[in-house]
Design an enzyme around this catalytic site. Sequence first.
Site: not given
Length: 217
Positions: A8, A10, A166
């Site tokens: 991922d 961001d 995250d």
Amino acid sequence: MIKAVVFDLDGTLVDSAPDIQNSVNKMLAEEGKTQLDLPTVVSFVGNGLPKLVERVMHVCDIPGTEFERLSASLLAIYGASSSEGTSVFEGVVDVLGELRSRGIDLGVCTNKPEQPARRVLKAKGLIDHFSTIVGGDSLSVRKPDPLPLQTVMADLAPNEVLYVGDSEIDSETATNAGVKFALFTEGYRKSPVTQIEHDVRFSSWDDFLSLAELCDT
């Protein structure tokens, strides 16, 4: 044995929240609306630009009829930003270099629109590490639908893939795609770590390589 690692963007590789907040507030200023603080904007990140705009509109009491216009406005504002407020998490550069030196292919699967994602990766000197980049507007669906991750996997290694993210969205995406998931706990998650399914977790990128090796077993 892991043959590819997909990340991922961001909240995982980069902390882009300050730039996203700045862009959101520029859009709101044009609408004569009150500015949003950083924690509020961070709570809206993770599901792609359309959901970000939808949440901003809701909290700022903007009618839904303005969705398409404001989505285009925010994309233009963010696309023209310098990425000055975006930072690479400490240890990421070393990890990417080490993985490539081991012959592991790397990709990015993000809900950020593809061109802004590429711009951020290029601005931060990361883009050359990745063979494939799929953004939130690259396909007709976005995470947690497994297709974006599966598309990256098809270009790298259909099997033996580790996905790193995250958030709850990333965890669900990995589950839907049937791959192992490593959770970076210092990003933009909205739930306690214990409530997010993961195979391994880490709070520092300095620990990532040893944890990733656990996923080989």
